[in-house]
Design an enzyme around this catalytic site. Structure first.
Site, PDB file in Angstrom:
ATOM      1  N   HIS A  48     -68.928  19.657  83.660  1.00 38.51           N
ATOM      2  CA  HIS A  48     -68.850  20.902  84.420  1.00 38.51           C
ATOM      3  C   HIS A  48     -69.047  22.092  83.487  1.00 38.51           C
ATOM      4  O   HIS A  48     -68.858  22.008  82.274  1.00 38.51           O
ATOM      5  CB  HIS A  48     -67.503  21.022  85.117  1.00 38.51           C
ATOM      6  CG  HIS A  48     -66.335  20.944  84.176  1.00 38.51           C
ATOM      7  ND1 HIS A  48     -65.939  22.003  83.380  1.00 38.51           N
ATOM      8  CD2 HIS A  48     -65.512  19.920  83.860  1.00 38.51           C
ATOM      9  CE1 HIS A  48     -64.910  21.647  82.641  1.00 38.51           C
ATOM     10  NE2 HIS A  48     -64.636  20.390  82.904  1.00 38.51           N
ATOM     11  N   ASP A 324     -66.027  16.191  79.979  1.00 39.94           N
ATOM     12  CA  ASP A 324     -66.366  15.865  78.594  1.00 39.94           C
ATOM     13  C   ASP A 324     -65.908  14.463  78.229  1.00 39.94           C
ATOM     14  O   ASP A 324     -66.574  13.753  77.473  1.00 39.94           O
ATOM     15  CB  ASP A 324     -65.786  16.906  77.630  1.00 39.94           C
ATOM     16  CG  ASP A 324     -64.286  17.119  77.804  1.00 39.94           C
ATOM     17  OD1 ASP A 324     -63.709  16.633  78.788  1.00 39.94           O
ATOM     18  OD2 ASP A 324     -63.682  17.791  76.937  1.00 39.94           O
TER      19      ASP A 324
END
Length: 447
Positions: A48, A324
């Site tokens: 994101h 991540d």
């Protein structure tokens, strides 16, 4: 003309450092390359874009500094306005790239089944996918696939351990200690002492409420504990976890706040200083998600998803939006060679970065694959720079240990698929003789 364009998403590696690590370069595919290869598909695993910190300033973050945090445009953990703008820019760039490659038409409305947008059911991931799709396919009115109520983690994107035994836990913890702490957990924090000191200085932690109340005046270097539990993400307690929360908020503040000095609470930090702060984030993620035994476990559902997408007939483009931790665990599971990125303070999985798997058909009739990390540089993030074929995002070409690329920097697609299947099988071998509780992945799609 392709001969003169700057195209970084399919950048190939032509230089090698004397240490045998890969050079970073913004290169272009040549006319010769395009005379021999045609792009047929791209599978993207995205982090994101910029979000507000996971905790508000009234919580632990507010207690460890006397300074006021940035006034965010979004609720805690949600995509910021800047993040939405940046992701739209990235989607627009992908549109220009894919049109230039002939994989789609300008302002195309794709045929059913040719594209897929699938996001974790969190606001920041759904919104990232929506903004990207608006930039890439502005008239197609794409629906973002997600399987749960907003705010609920989808097991496909949850880097959880779905098989755990006492033996597995012991071996995985030993791997973590050896990789990141010179054989001991205490060594993990000790290696971060310089970054911790800088973080304490920037936060002015000695004047914080937490310190004044005798709670936290520094980040301990010898108290890291990693917890590995069934059907939970790898967890951590200790100084590294708290330091990561604070460094995360500072880095995000740096992306959002135009005044660099204000972003650093009055400190004059240079790029290397910001890299030291961001290294805390990288180390936290590496410790929790990239040890080999952890990676094949945590990344298992996404490895399956990516392999399926690469084998889905008629699919041209896939966008999977997660975190991540997803990218870190997938790269580790695939056996990607170590790397450090340029132009970014987050040198492993920068905010908004994308793992791009490109599928190429050669004139020799064989299918090939390239793996790249695509990301917006710090300047592009902070300055909201428009992305074009002439001003592209940054890209780093990844290398897979144990596999040989051809002279054009491409792997045989069959080799990549085999690697994916091997890692999926490796996970399956972990379950032998172990009782596991699996969460169901399939559920009605919510829009």
């Amino acid at each position: 003309m392709k001969q003169n364009r700057q195209w970084i998403l399919t950048a190939i590696l032509t230089l090698w450092c004397s240490s045998a690590t890969e050079s970073w370069a913004q290169l272009q595919r040549t006319e010769d390359f395009h005379s021999r290869y045609t792009l047929t598909e791209a599978v993207v695993l995205s982090r994101h874009n910029i979000r507000s910190p996971l905790s508000g300033p009234e919580s632990a973050l507010g207690r460890i500094t006397p300074h006021e945090w940035f006034d965010w445009s979004s609720a805690p953990s949600e995509l910021s306005l800047r993040g939405g703008v940046l992701e739209t820019m990235m989607g627009q760039y992908f549109r220009k790239w894919l049109v230039d490659e002939g994989l789609m038409k300008e302002n195309e409305t794709p045929a059913e089944g040719t594209i897929r947008f699938y996001a974790n059911s969190m606001q920041r991931t759904i919104a990232t996918a929506q903004y990207f799709s608006s930039g890439m396919l502005p008239v197609a009115n794409i629906t973002i696939e997600h399987h749960y109520d907003v705010g609920t983690m989808d097991p496909v994107f949850t880097p959880q351990l779905t098989t755990v035994s006492d033996d597995y836990r012991e071996r995985a913890l030993q791997q973590i200690a050896e990789l990141f702490g010179n054989g001991e957990m205490a060594g993990i924090g000790q290696k971060m002492s310089v970054s911790y000191s800088l973080l304490e200085q920037v936060l002015d932690i000695s004047r914080s409420m937490a310190c004044q109340q005798g709670d936290t005046c520094n980040f301990k270097t010898d108290d890291t504990v990693v917890k590995l539990e069934l059907n939970k993400e790898p967890g951590m307690t200790g100084g590294l976890k708290l330091a990561c929360s604070a460094a995360d908020a500072l880095v995000l503040q740096y992306y959002e706040e135009p005044d660099k000095q204000k972003a650093a609470f009055g400190e004059n930090l240079n790029e290397e200083d910001w890299k030291k702060l961001a290294s805390i984030l990288s180390r936290y993620g590496e410790v929790l998600f990239t040890a080999p035994l952890i990676a094949v476990n945590a990344a298992h559902p996404l490895l399956q998803e990516m392999l399926t997408e690469l084998q889905t007939e008629g699919r041209h483009f896939t966008f999977l939006c997660g975190h991540d931790s997803n990218i870190a665990s997938v790269l580790a599971a695939l056996g990607v060679s170590d790397y450090e990125l340029k132009g970014t303070i987050e040198q492993k999985t920068p905010i908004g970065c994308k793992l791009v798997v490109e599928k190429w058909l050669g004139t020799d009739g064989k299918e090939y694959a390239a793996l790249n990390l695509c990301y917006q540089s710090v300047d592009q993030l902070r300055q909201l720079q428009l992305l074009t074929l002439e001003n592209p995002p940054a890209v780093y070409s990844l290398r897979l240990e144990g596999l040989t690329a051809n002279d054009d920097g491409l792997y045989l697609l069959s080799d990549l698929k085999k690697r994916l299947q091997e890692r999926i099988d490796e996970y399956n071998s972990l379950t032998t003789g172990i009782t596991t509780t699996r969460q169901e992945v399939a559920s009605p799609i919510k829009t």
